[in-house]
Enzyme design. Structure first.
Site, short mmCIF file in Angstrom:
data_model
loop_
_atom_site.label_atom_id
_atom_site.label_comp_id
_atom_site.label_asym_id
_atom_site.label_seq_id
_atom_site.Cartn_x
_atom_site.Cartn_y
_atom_site.Cartn_z
N HIS A 1 4.42 -4.77 -2.23
CA HIS A 1 4.90 -3.58 -2.90
C HIS A 1 3.83 -2.49 -2.84
O HIS A 1 2.69 -2.75 -2.45
CB HIS A 1 5.16 -3.84 -4.39
CG HIS A 1 6.03 -5.01 -4.69
ND1 HIS A 1 7.34 -4.88 -5.13
CD2 HIS A 1 5.79 -6.35 -4.67
CE1 HIS A 1 7.86 -6.07 -5.36
NE2 HIS A 1 6.94 -6.99 -5.08
N GLU B 1 1.13 -6.15 -5.36
CA GLU B 1 1.19 -4.69 -5.42
C GLU B 1 -0.07 -4.11 -4.78
O GLU B 1 -1.19 -4.54 -5.08
CB GLU B 1 1.26 -4.21 -6.88
CG GLU B 1 2.51 -4.65 -7.63
CD GLU B 1 3.69 -3.73 -7.41
OE1 GLU B 1 3.56 -2.76 -6.61
OE2 GLU B 1 4.75 -3.96 -8.02
N HIS C 1 9.07 -5.02 -0.13
CA HIS C 1 10.10 -4.88 -1.16
C HIS C 1 11.36 -4.23 -0.59
O HIS C 1 12.49 -4.59 -0.94
CB HIS C 1 9.55 -4.05 -2.33
CG HIS C 1 10.30 -4.23 -3.60
ND1 HIS C 1 10.02 -3.52 -4.75
CD2 HIS C 1 11.33 -5.05 -3.94
CE1 HIS C 1 10.83 -3.90 -5.72
NE2 HIS C 1 11.63 -4.82 -5.25
N ASP D 1 9.22 0.60 -0.77
CA ASP D 1 7.84 0.13 -0.63
C ASP D 1 7.76 -1.17 0.18
O ASP D 1 8.72 -1.94 0.18
CB ASP D 1 7.19 -0.05 -2.02
CG ASP D 1 8.00 -0.92 -2.97
OD1 ASP D 1 9.24 -0.80 -2.98
OD2 ASP D 1 7.38 -1.72 -3.69
#
Length: 272
Positions: A112, A198, A234, A244
């Site tokens: 992400h 992330e 994602h 993303d």
């Protein structure tokens, strides 16, 4: 007879007088000795600590200390332990998690991007906003966007900051709330079987080289426990909702730095 008694008494007195002088001399010599002047101390028991990874006990001076945790070796510091935590990561536990379905181990890693506020990630304050968001402590009054997301309960297993720092929020043994409604190769509910990572950034800016390096190291650690991992963005598993990690995430660079076989990246190496 009296003469002999007086003689014996005199000999006895002479003996005790000589003995007293000898003892006094000994005491003076002992008092003058540097060793004698040292205070007598009790030996304290050696402090033992437990390796966070393998749980073996070792003397505290011999342990590697990281964030108040102890490790018996650099190898164990950099290992994913049996509880699903990486020792060398900064642990910031999130309440936004739950148990994976029974007998399910992760076999997908989802990449992400995130920045809070959106598009702002050039100082450490932005990283702290992300941490606060995943820990449900984000100050809604600090930015208008924060008021919009304050009631969301989300998390990821890992965050890699712009500086390449690795932060862990959820054990890989648990389910983090990162994917939402999603599907991977016909399998729904990707949170059940995935690990979320992330990258601090947005869809309009290239990621930093140190982020790729940190991501590659993370992947190598995870593959030791989860050798069947596949990799997706994602946007691959929720294409109608998410974009993303975005067009600036370099999938070819990621593949080269990790050495992952291209067939482990089923959506291909083209940036998207």
């Amino acid at each position: 007879m009296l003469k002999w008694l007086l003689l014996l008494a005199g000999v006895g007195l002479l003996y005790f007088w000589l003995k007293g002088k000898k003892q006094a001399k000994f005491n003076r010599e002992q008092s003058a000795s540097p060793k004698a002047n040292k205070p007598q101390t009790l030996t304290e028991p050696e402090v033992m600590v437990q390796c966070q990874c393998c749980k073996v006990y070792l003397p505290k001076p011999d342990a590697i200390v990281y964030d108040d945790r102890f490790y018996c070796s650099k190898e164990h510091l950099n290992t994913l332990d049996q509880q699903g935590w990486i020792g060398a990561a900064d642990w910031r536990a999130s309440p936004n998690k739950d148990a994976r379905p029974e007998n399910i181990n992760p076999d997908l890693l989802v990449i992400h991007h995130i920045s809070l506020p959106p598009g702002e990630f050039r100082n450490r304050a932005s990283s702290q906003h992300i941490i606060n968001f995943f820990q449900n402590t984000l100050d809604a009054a600090a930015h208008p966007y924060f008021a919009e997301i304050k009631d969301q309960k989300v998390s990821s297993h890992f965050l890699i900051t712009r500086a390449g720092d690795l932060i862990q929020f959820v054990s890989t043994r648990d389910r983090a709330w990162h994917a939402g409604a999603s599907s991977f190769m016909g399998r729904e509910r990707c949170n059940d079987f995935s690990i979320g990572v992330e990258l601090e950034g947005d869809g309009d800016t290239p990621f930093e080289d140190v982020q790729y390096t940190s991501l590659a190291r993370l992947v190598q650690k995870l593959q030791q426990s989860y050798p069947n991992l596949q990799f997706a963005g994602h946007s691959d598993i929720a294409p109608e909702r998410k974009i993303d990690p975005g067009k600036y995430f370099d999938w070819e660079k990621f593949q080269k730095e990790t050495g992952i076989s291209p067939d482990k990246i089923p959506y291909g190496l083209i940036s998207r």
